[in-house]
Scaffold this active site. Structure first.
Site, mmCIF file in Angstrom:
data_model
loop_
_atom_site.group_PDB
_atom_site.id
_atom_site.type_symbol
_atom_site.label_atom_id
_atom_site.label_comp_id
_atom_site.label_asym_id
_atom_site.label_seq_id
_atom_site.Cartn_x
_atom_site.Cartn_y
_atom_site.Cartn_z
ATOM 1 N N GLU A 193 -0.030 -10.229 -5.510
ATOM 2 C CA GLU A 193 -1.119 -10.321 -4.536
ATOM 3 C C GLU A 193 -1.801 -11.677 -4.579
ATOM 4 O OE1 GLU A 193 0.117 -6.322 -4.758
ATOM 5 O OE2 GLU A 193 -0.530 -7.654 -6.396
ATOM 6 N N HIS A 196 -4.300 3.304 -7.401
ATOM 7 C CA HIS A 196 -3.904 3.064 -6.013
ATOM 8 C C HIS A 196 -5.003 3.452 -5.031
ATOM 9 C CE1 HIS A 196 -0.055 3.212 -8.143
ATOM 10 N NE2 HIS A 196 0.434 2.477 -7.160
#
Length: 327
Positions: free
Chosen positions: A62, A130
């Site tokens: 990311e 998540h």
């Protein structure tokens, strides 16, 4: 108008942007591969239409994805990058917060840095690593814009506005809504302005402001309450930054009562800012103290029964409204 799922509406916005501007490209983990074989997922079919130069799979990093976006924006492109799950955005925050959000300010407003970060949110039995709502973190960053749609038309319209906005925008898409919500979506380049809320349901007894999937919970609660003679007005914020305070305050001044609802944890959540804003502006006009309805201050549970307990339900919302209205 065509009925589409929310995922299909996002895909339509991305396809339109790619068609309209050669400077637009997509990048993210698995956005062009087998991960997105489901037709309700938002990059379905785009690799086949536009090729790997415009729809680029990335390494699982990311930080690298965000760095790619900042660099491309500085070179005059309009990157649209995806962070697969909301907690993973923590790995990208250096580039988003310390660079993307500050570059226009550091240029004295002379340069634009169009950059869109799409991030999946929501609780969907994937565990706390998540599922973690971090929108309040993002809304605390001057220079960023933050959108959080609740329905297909807004998902398409807000995303198009974000892609062609001169500032960096984070668009938060609640993943379970991709396939669970279907509604009419305007054809073509129809944009929803950033920073403009929508009255999802008119009411007279109390105002509830919320966003994303919680809008549907609020509307269900409003329907329940209507059968009891309680009229709840539901404001879909659509954008958290900039925030449409005028629409919220106008509603509160009509109803005299206010509640904020979100799926994020309560302490330091976005609802705290909403309550503070209403309390400061409408103190003498309120019939009762404003209230927050939010998730408990714990990580998101994994098992479905615990997850259902974690998320505020329509019954929880209705109970809070009754207490506020009836005292």
């Amino acid at each position: 108008m065509t009925v589409k799922s929310m995922g299909q509406a996002v895909a339509e916005a991305l396809g339109l942007a790619l068609e309209m501007d050669e400077g637009v490209f997509l990048a993210g983990e698995g956005i062009g591969t087998s991960i997105h074989v489901n037709p309700h997922l938002p990059t379905f079919g785009l690799l086949e239409r536009f090729g790997p130069r415009r729809v680029r799979d990335t390494p699982v990093s990311e930080a690298a994805i965000a760095g790619l976006a900042v660099g491309a924006s500085c070179m005059g492109l309009k990157p649209v990058v995806e962070v697969m799950f909301f907690p993973f955005i923590t790995l990208a925050l250096d580039m988003i917060v310390n660079h993307a959000a500050k570059l226009r300010y550091l240029s004295g407003g002379l340069s634009s840095f169009p950059l869109t970060v799409r991030v999946k949110s929501g609780a969907f039995s994937a565990g706390c690593q998540h599922s973690h709502h971090l929108e309040a973190w993002l809304a605390h960053v001057p220079g960023l814009k933050v959108a959080y749609p609740s329905n297909p038309a807004d998902a398409k319209g807000l995303l198009l506005s974000a892609i062609f906005d001169p500032d960096p925008v984070v668009v938060i898409e609640e993943m379970p809504l991709y396939w669970s919500i279907h509604a009419e979506v305007p054809e073509g380049d129809q944009r929803v302005p950033l920073g403009k809320a929508h009255i999802a349901r008119l009411g007279a007894d109390a105002t509830l402001a919320t966003y994303g999937g919680a809008v549907h919970v609020a509307l269900k609660a409003a329907e329940m309450l209507a059968g009891e003679g309680v009229s709840l007005e539901v404001v879909d914020l659509r954008s958290l930054l900039p925030l449409d305070t005028a629409t919220v305050l106008d509603s509160v001044r009509r109803t005299g009562r206010f509640l904020a609802l979100h799926d994020a944890t309560r302490f330091c959540g976005f609802g705290a800012e909403l309550v503070a804003t209403v309390a400061e502006a409408c103190h003498g006009e309120l019939k009762a103290p404003p209230r927050r309805i939010a998730a408990p201050d714990i990580p998101v549970p994994f098992t479905p029964p615990q997850e259902a307990f974690y998320k505020p339900s329509a019954e929880t919302v209705a109970r809070a409204v009754r207490e506020l209205v009836r005292g």
